[in-house]
Design a protein around this motif. Structure first.
Motif, mmCIF file in Angstrom:
data_model
loop_
_atom_site.group_PDB
_atom_site.id
_atom_site.type_symbol
_atom_site.label_atom_id
_atom_site.label_comp_id
_atom_site.label_asym_id
_atom_site.label_seq_id
_atom_site.Cartn_x
_atom_site.Cartn_y
_atom_site.Cartn_z
ATOM 1 N N ASP A 428 0.812 -1.215 0.000
ATOM 2 C CA ASP A 428 0.000 0.000 0.000
ATOM 3 C C ASP A 428 0.848 1.269 0.000
ATOM 4 O O ASP A 428 0.629 2.188 0.801
ATOM 5 N N GLY A 429 1.829 1.322 -0.883
ATOM 6 C CA GLY A 429 2.614 2.537 -1.063
ATOM 7 C C GLY A 429 3.709 2.743 -0.047
ATOM 8 O O GLY A 429 4.217 3.868 0.085
ATOM 9 N N LEU A 430 4.127 1.710 0.655
ATOM 10 C CA LEU A 430 5.202 1.845 1.637
ATOM 11 C C LEU A 430 6.533 2.049 0.906
ATOM 12 O O LEU A 430 6.907 1.266 0.033
ATOM 13 N N LEU A 431 7.247 3.106 1.280
ATOM 14 C CA LEU A 431 8.505 3.439 0.620
ATOM 15 C C LEU A 431 9.660 2.893 1.429
ATOM 16 O O LEU A 431 10.011 3.433 2.488
ATOM 17 N N LEU A 432 10.249 1.801 0.957
ATOM 18 C CA LEU A 432 11.412 1.195 1.596
ATOM 19 C C LEU A 432 12.613 1.331 0.678
ATOM 20 O O LEU A 432 12.502 1.093 -0.534
ATOM 21 N N PRO A 433 13.769 1.719 1.193
ATOM 22 C CA PRO A 433 14.944 1.881 0.329
ATOM 23 C C PRO A 433 15.422 0.543 -0.219
ATOM 24 O O PRO A 433 15.469 -0.460 0.505
ATOM 25 N N GLY A 434 15.754 0.511 -1.493
ATOM 26 C CA GLY A 434 16.269 -0.709 -2.104
ATOM 27 C C GLY A 434 17.755 -0.866 -1.862
ATOM 28 O O GLY A 434 18.484 0.121 -1.729
ATOM 29 N N ASN A 435 18.203 -2.097 -1.796
ATOM 30 C CA ASN A 435 19.622 -2.412 -1.617
ATOM 31 C C ASN A 435 20.147 -3.019 -2.911
ATOM 32 O O ASN A 435 19.846 -4.178 -3.233
ATOM 33 N N PRO A 436 20.931 -2.285 -3.696
ATOM 34 C CA PRO A 436 21.404 -2.811 -4.981
ATOM 35 C C PRO A 436 22.274 -4.052 -4.846
ATOM 36 O O PRO A 436 22.370 -4.830 -5.797
ATOM 37 N N ASP A 437 22.916 -4.253 -3.693
ATOM 38 C CA ASP A 437 23.779 -5.428 -3.525
ATOM 39 C C ASP A 437 22.997 -6.722 -3.555
ATOM 40 O O ASP A 437 23.562 -7.793 -3.821
ATOM 41 N N ILE A 438 21.714 -6.680 -3.256
ATOM 42 C CA ILE A 438 20.887 -7.891 -3.356
ATOM 43 C C ILE A 438 20.817 -8.358 -4.799
ATOM 44 O O ILE A 438 20.748 -9.552 -5.083
ATOM 45 N N GLY A 439 20.887 -7.427 -5.723
ATOM 46 C CA GLY A 439 20.803 -7.717 -7.147
ATOM 47 C C GLY A 439 19.876 -6.737 -7.827
ATOM 48 O O GLY A 439 18.819 -6.378 -7.274
ATOM 49 N N ILE A 440 20.273 -6.277 -8.988
ATOM 50 C CA ILE A 440 19.439 -5.362 -9.775
ATOM 51 C C ILE A 440 18.824 -6.147 -10.921
ATOM 52 O O ILE A 440 19.531 -6.752 -11.730
ATOM 53 N N LEU A 441 17.506 -6.129 -10.977
ATOM 54 C CA LEU A 441 16.774 -6.868 -12.010
ATOM 55 C C LEU A 441 16.610 -5.993 -13.248
ATOM 56 O O LEU A 441 16.227 -4.819 -13.146
ATOM 57 N N LYS A 442 16.916 -6.587 -14.410
ATOM 58 C CA LYS A 442 16.674 -5.906 -15.678
ATOM 59 C C LYS A 442 15.414 -6.484 -16.305
ATOM 60 O O LYS A 442 15.310 -7.687 -16.553
ATOM 61 N N HIS A 443 14.445 -5.607 -16.551
ATOM 62 C CA HIS A 443 13.187 -6.031 -17.162
ATOM 63 C C HIS A 443 12.748 -4.969 -18.164
ATOM 64 O O HIS A 443 12.502 -3.807 -17.805
ATOM 65 N N LYS A 444 12.726 -5.351 -19.438
ATOM 66 C CA LYS A 444 12.348 -4.444 -20.525
ATOM 67 C C LYS A 444 13.198 -3.168 -20.509
ATOM 68 O O LYS A 444 12.687 -2.043 -20.544
ATOM 69 N N ASP A 445 14.524 -3.380 -20.393
ATOM 70 C CA ASP A 445 15.497 -2.287 -20.435
ATOM 71 C C ASP A 445 15.347 -1.303 -19.279
ATOM 72 O O ASP A 445 15.784 -0.155 -19.373
ATOM 73 N N LYS A 446 14.739 -1.728 -18.200
ATOM 74 C CA LYS A 446 14.659 -0.917 -16.986
ATOM 75 C C LYS A 446 15.219 -1.737 -15.833
ATOM 76 O O LYS A 446 15.233 -2.971 -15.877
ATOM 77 N N TYR A 447 15.662 -1.031 -14.772
ATOM 78 C CA TYR A 447 16.394 -1.676 -13.692
ATOM 79 C C TYR A 447 15.690 -1.418 -12.365
ATOM 80 O O TYR A 447 15.272 -0.288 -12.072
ATOM 81 N N TYR A 448 15.564 -2.491 -11.565
ATOM 82 C CA TYR A 448 14.818 -2.448 -10.315
ATOM 83 C C TYR A 448 15.669 -3.035 -9.193
ATOM 84 O O TYR A 448 16.362 -4.047 -9.390
ATOM 85 N N CYS A 449 15.613 -2.395 -8.023
ATOM 86 C CA CYS A 449 16.268 -2.948 -6.845
ATOM 87 C C CYS A 449 15.229 -3.119 -5.738
ATOM 88 O O CYS A 449 14.133 -2.530 -5.795
ATOM 89 N N PHE A 450 15.570 -3.905 -4.712
ATOM 90 C CA PHE A 450 14.580 -4.341 -3.732
ATOM 91 C C PHE A 450 15.144 -4.236 -2.325
ATOM 92 O O PHE A 450 16.358 -4.196 -2.114
ATOM 93 N N SER A 451 14.209 -4.211 -1.363
ATOM 94 C CA SER A 451 14.597 -4.050 0.038
ATOM 95 C C SER A 451 14.977 -5.369 0.696
ATOM 96 O O SER A 451 15.589 -5.368 1.760
ATOM 97 N N SER A 452 14.623 -6.484 0.101
ATOM 98 C CA SER A 452 14.965 -7.792 0.662
ATOM 99 C C SER A 452 14.993 -8.831 -0.451
ATOM 100 O O SER A 452 14.481 -8.595 -1.557
ATOM 101 N N LYS A 453 15.573 -9.973 -0.139
ATOM 102 C CA LYS A 453 15.642 -11.054 -1.121
ATOM 103 C C LYS A 453 14.260 -11.590 -1.446
ATOM 104 O O LYS A 453 13.954 -11.905 -2.605
ATOM 105 N N GLU A 454 13.387 -11.675 -0.438
ATOM 106 C CA GLU A 454 12.024 -12.163 -0.665
ATOM 107 C C GLU A 454 11.263 -11.223 -1.594
ATOM 108 O O GLU A 454 10.530 -11.679 -2.489
#
Length: 623
Positions: A428-454
């Motif tokens: 519901d719109g919670l803003l959590l900082p992403g950690n690039p060391d977990i891995g950056i996902l490339k999807h349709k030429d865009k890059y996403y990072c995440f706050s946890s492995k799950e």
């Protein structure tokens, strides 16, 4: 409806909304109203269909919804939108700002410059008046003292007379307008350099402030002020994030209003944090520029002192370039002063946009919601996920990037301004900082990072679903469009501060690189003069040869017999190449004539030759 009619209808709607708000005691700008109209139309809950023409009831409903939102002082969303609009209308990058600032200075000096260049002074009094105007122009353009201060005027006049005495006004008046303007600018830089040099030697400098010292004091003070505001916003954002995580786990329906208010307040604080980081980056660049220019100023002063060395007269060719360099450096200090003032005012003007949520979420209320929970900062959250990484073998069709296999890992443009996309969509719109060391996902030429492995695994299972959910979330909360940088999904709403990021958006990860080096054979520039002669007799021979050539004359004559042999030229118009085109395309092929002569070989002169002619040409119907 035509484009002009549509624009007219939209302008009328915006004007009517602004009037409604003014009647109810709230003054709003047309820019804010226009943004709010877009936000209301984008919200799916309002059920506006942009593909059909709005009816009268639709227009009235749109106006009512916009007025209600603009008058809702309990919603931090309005403050966030106002903050975004203020920043977009007032912020520009360093290069564009300085260009605009110089353009404004030129426009303000234009009347004074025009009065000088258009002057037709003839009498002594007119020439003296023109010279005083030139002194005033030099002072106004240089910014070194007020033209009304008699001490400043005397010093500037003395410096100007040393390079441009009043007796040179006749030559000045004979120049063209462009040449006059160019000479005025050059005189200003030389006089500025002379006054700065005299100030450094303790022999003048009336009305000249010590700009390097002022900047060295003002920049750290402004930076500390921004750091304090940034820390205050971040601490509140960390508390709101911790409370929202707690409420998300409980799923208590009774706390929906509190959760809504906290979410909107979190958007407000995170947007304020983003803007402060942008201003802080400009201040760091400003400090670096001041340090560099201060070093260059010291070197330039030392070179000038070495050139002069207490001499009574120095060639102008040697000293004028140094004076001009001093003037340019001082102009750079003046630019940094103006830029620092603008950035400082922007930081101060952003504060009023943070008042609503602090009013409705007092500290004692936050403490009761926290209930002794440990408030985690962004650094704490990133440190908790250190060492946890996505297993690339679990994904066969998706590409992941890590710091060790990507050369420009830190320069990749992460979507959603670095926040975890899964948390925004699923929590519901919670803003959590992403950690690039977990891995950056490339999807349709865009890059996403995440706050946890799950979160990374859940998002990677169906990225398009979560991207669509974030877009729907932004339609309901229009401030997310700029906060999460969703410009490509909402192309009609692009802030000015982000209008020139095409190169950054196109940044590609570099996982492999082929490199090579080359050593030039002759990297030193050759300065051999081919026409050089060491023998003075050879030079004398060439001089005599040139002198003899100058005295040579070529003669020619024309006679009655030769005048018809002159060269004549004619010009003709070649026939035009024309062609026709028919609906049917056809061609024909005729046989090539072939004739064989027999009986010519072995002929003797005593006997007659019997030649036989054989026609080998094939018939037309056989080809």
């Amino acid at each position: 409806m035509s484009h002009s009619q549509t624009e007219s209808v939209i302008k009328n709607i915006i004007r009517e909304i602004a009037q409604e708000c003014a009647v109810k005691g709230q003054s709003v700008s047309e820019t804010l109203v226009a943004f709010m109209v877009k936000a209301v139309v984008l919200d799916p809950e309002n059920e506006f269909n942009v593909d059909r023409t709005l009816t009268k009831n639709d227009v009235q409903n749109l106006i009512k919804l916009c007025v209600d939102r603009l008058l809702d002082t309990r919603n931090p969303s309005l403050d966030t939108i106002k903050m975004q609009i203020y920043f977009d209308m007032n912020y520009t990058n360093r290069g564009d700002f300085l260009v605009e600032h110089h353009h404004i200075l030129e426009s303000r000096l234009a009347p004074v410059s025009r009065e000088i260049t258009d002057s037709r002074a003839r009498t002594r009094e007119e020439l003296e008046s023109l010279y005083r105007k030139i002194v005033s122009y030099v002072l106004l353009r240089s910014g070194l003292g007020a033209p009304t201060d008699i001490k400043v005027v005397r010093e500037a006049t003395a410096a100007l007379q040393s390079v441009f005495p009043q007796s040179e006004l006749g030559n000045f008046l004979s120049l063209g307008k462009k040449d006059k303007e160019s000479q005025l600018k050059e005189l200003t830089m030389i006089v500025t350099g002379i006054r700065l040099f005299n100030k450094d030697n303790g022999k003048g400098g009336e009305g000249i402030d010590d700009l390097p010292s002022i900047l060295n004091e003002a920049i750290p003070a402004t930076t500390n002020h921004i750091d304090a505001d940034l820390q205050a916003s971040q601490e509140l954002a960390y508390q709101y994030t911790t409370i929202l995580e707690k409420l998300e786990e409980k799923q208590d329906q009774s706390s929906q209003d509190t959760k809504f208010l906290l979410t909107k307040a979190l958007f407000n604080l995170r947007q304020h944090e983003v803007f402060l980081h942008i201003i802080l980056a400009d201040l760091i660049t400003c400090a670096q520029q001041v340090e560099l220019m201060e070093k260059q100023l010291g070197e330039q002063m030392q070179q000038l002192k070495t050139t002069v060395q207490s001499k009574i007269a120095v060639p102008t060719v040697q000293v004028y370039p140094h004076f001009i360099s001093l003037s340019n450096l001082w102009n750079g200090f003046q630019d940094e002063i103006v830029l620092l003032s603008v950035l400082s005012n922007m930081v101060t003007n952003l504060q009023p946009f943070l008042g609503s949520h602090r009013q409705f979420l007092p500290p004692n209320f936050l403490e009761s919601l926290l209930g002794g929970l440990r408030v985690k900062s962004d650094e704490d959250r990133i440190n908790e996920t250190l060492g946890t990484r996505v297993n690339v073998s679990d994904f066969k069709t998706q590409e992941w990037f890590f710091p060790e296999n990507t050369a420009n890992f830190d320069q990749l443009t992460i979507q959603y301004h670095g926040f975890c996309g899964y948390a925004v969509a699923a929590k519901d719109g919670l803003l959590l900082p992403g950690n690039p060391d977990i891995g950056i996902l490339k999807h349709k030429d865009k890059y996403y990072c995440f706050s946890s492995k799950e979160s990374a695994y859940n998002f990677a299972k169906n990225p398009d679903k979560y991207i669509r959910l974030i877009g729907e979330k932004a339609k309901k909360n229009a401030e997310l469009i700029q906060l999460l940088e969703l410009y490509q999904q909402f192309a009609s709403i692009i802030p000015f501060s982000q209008a020139h990021i095409g190169e950054r958006i196109l940044m590609k990860p570099i996982t492999k690189c082929d490199s090579s080096t080359q050593t030039d054979t002759h990297f030193m520039e050759s300065n051999i003069v081919k026409s050089y002669e060491w023998n003075e007799w050879e030079l004398r021979r060439k001089a005599q040869k040139l002198a003899n050539l100058r005295r040579k004359i070529t003669h020619s004559m024309q006679t009655n017999n030769s005048h018809m042999r002159r060269d004549n030229f004619t010009q003709v118009y070649l026939p035009k190449q024309t062609g026709t085109q028919t609906k049917r395309e056809n061609s024909s092929n005729v046989p090539k004539p072939q004739v064989y002569l027999a009986g010519l070989r072995g002929c003797q002169t005593s006997t007659a030759t019997k030649m036989v002619k054989v026609d080998l040409t094939r018939a037309v119907d056989e080809t």
